[in-house]
Each structure stands twice: as C-alpha cells, then as structure tokens.
Design a protein around this motif. Structure first.
Motif, short mmCIF file in Angstrom:
data_model
loop_
_atom_site.label_atom_id
_atom_site.label_comp_id
_atom_site.label_asym_id
_atom_site.label_seq_id
_atom_site.Cartn_x
_atom_site.Cartn_y
_atom_site.Cartn_z
N ASP A 8 0.91 -0.99 0.02
CA ASP A 8 -0.14 0.06 -0.14
C ASP A 8 0.67 1.23 -0.12
O ASP A 8 1.57 1.62 1.07
N PRO A 9 1.05 1.96 -1.07
CA PRO A 9 1.78 3.20 -1.33
C PRO A 9 1.28 4.45 -0.30
O PRO A 9 2.05 5.32 -0.59
N MET A 10 0.37 4.29 0.12
CA MET A 10 -0.27 5.35 0.92
C MET A 10 0.13 5.42 2.24
O MET A 10 0.24 4.57 3.03
N ALA A 11 0.12 6.83 2.70
CA ALA A 11 0.61 7.03 4.21
C ALA A 11 -0.77 7.29 4.90
O ALA A 11 -1.48 8.19 4.55
N ARG A 49 -2.30 9.79 2.27
CA ARG A 49 -1.78 10.87 1.14
C ARG A 49 -0.68 9.96 0.62
O ARG A 49 -0.10 8.93 1.12
N CYS A 50 -0.31 10.52 -0.64
CA CYS A 50 0.78 9.93 -1.35
C CYS A 50 1.71 10.85 -2.05
O CYS A 50 1.05 12.10 -2.32
N ALA A 51 2.73 10.37 -2.35
CA ALA A 51 3.64 11.29 -3.31
C ALA A 51 3.24 11.31 -4.70
O ALA A 51 2.39 10.45 -5.09
N ALA A 52 4.00 12.17 -5.64
CA ALA A 52 3.74 12.22 -6.94
C ALA A 52 4.27 11.04 -7.44
O ALA A 52 5.10 10.43 -6.80
N THR A 113 -3.03 7.39 -11.81
CA THR A 113 -1.73 7.78 -11.07
C THR A 113 -1.95 9.09 -10.51
O THR A 113 -2.28 10.03 -11.20
N ALA A 114 -1.45 9.39 -9.35
CA ALA A 114 -1.52 10.77 -8.45
C ALA A 114 -0.15 11.29 -9.13
O ALA A 114 0.79 10.71 -9.23
N VAL A 115 -0.34 12.41 -9.78
CA VAL A 115 0.56 13.16 -10.54
C VAL A 115 1.15 14.40 -9.90
O VAL A 115 2.23 15.10 -10.09
N MET A 116 0.79 14.54 -8.47
CA MET A 116 1.36 15.31 -7.55
C MET A 116 1.24 14.95 -6.24
O MET A 116 0.28 14.03 -6.19
#
Length: 166
Positions: A8-11, A49-52, A113-116
């Motif tokens: 899971d890449p999410m924080a 939340r996640c990074a770009a 994909t989150a782009v930011m």
C-alpha cells in the motif's frame, strides 16, 4: 501461496472519524447528505496521502478502495493500440477515482496515478458496497451522488477519447 499483505503506497494520516467528517462536509459531491449521514461514511473511511507518481491501481486490476480526492490531482489513462497511455480523465479535488470499477466490481479499465502530492478519503470497496445495499437515507443519497458522478465521469472520458481521435 504467499500471505503477505498487498503493498500500500499510501501513508495513513490516522484521523479520527470526527476529523474525517469535517473533511467530508467540504466535499460538494456529498452536499445532499446530512451531517449524520456523512458521519456514517466517516466511520468506515480513512484519510491517506501519497507522493507524486504513485499508482493507485492499474488497468485490469481489481480496485480495492473508493478514493475521494481531497487535494492534488490524479490522471486516469488507458492503453492505446499504439502502446501509449493517453490521459482520458484528470481527477481533481472533490472527485472520485475509478468509480466505474468500484460500483461494478469489475477490474479497472484505466490506470490511476497521482501526478502530484495528493490526499484522499478512502473507503474499502466491500464497506462501500455494504453502505450502498442499505435502505436508509445514507444508502439512497450515496447511490444518487455516486451515480451522478459516474455519469459525469463517463461523459468526460468519452469526450476525451473523441478529442484524441479527431
């Protein structure tokens, strides 16, 4: 067979339901829901939340979460016959990601994909389906809101594909 949990890449931000409720009260998609109805969503939701450049899900993959964008931006892309991944939809704050797959229970047709740097309220799909199958005001108002959003999503994706072909 491996029993490791999926990556899971999410924080997770660890907000309490009352804090999540405050966030949900600012989302136009849920305007027709009363505070007590949004509170039901807040009880089963988490804020992450996640990074770009973090992929939320891939094409042909089961979508495990209903994502509501709080801030940031997500691009939904599809694989074109030439192998490219054109953007068919940009998802901004207040919008949902992968709603067609979430509602239908089918694998996603898009890659998200989150782009930011982005943050989301997310609810596990089985919990969302449980809420949608109910008969009370929460279920009815949530079904209405998500179906209206799905219609907007499909119209936007169709327009984007038509523009790309022309």
């Amino acid at each position: 067979m491996s029993t490791q949990p999926l990556h899971d890449p999410m924080a997770r931000l660890g907000l309490q339901p009352r804090e999540i409720l405050r966030l949900l009260e600012s989302v136009p998609l849920l305007d027709d829901m009363a505070t007590r109805e949004r509170a039901v969503l807040a009880e089963v939701a988490e804020v992450v939340r996640c990074a770009a450049n973090v992929q939320l899900f891939d094409a042909n993959e089961e979508v495990r979460w209903w994502y509501l964008v709080l801030n940031g931006r997500v691009e939904e892309t599809v694989r074109a016959p030439d192998g490219a991944w054109p953007v068919v939809r940009e998802v901004a704050a207040g919008q949902c990601v992968g709603l067609d797959s979430v509602l239908s229970g089918t694998p996603s047709a898009t890659r998200a994909t989150a782009v930011m740097l982005s943050s989301f309220v997310r609810i596990p799909v089985p919990e969302l389906h449980r809420l949608l199958r109910g008969t009370g005001p929460v279920s009815i108002k949530l079904q209405t809101a998500l179906n209206e959003e799905l219609g907007r999503d499909l119209r936007a994706a169709t327009a984007a594909m038509i523009d790309r072909v022309q």
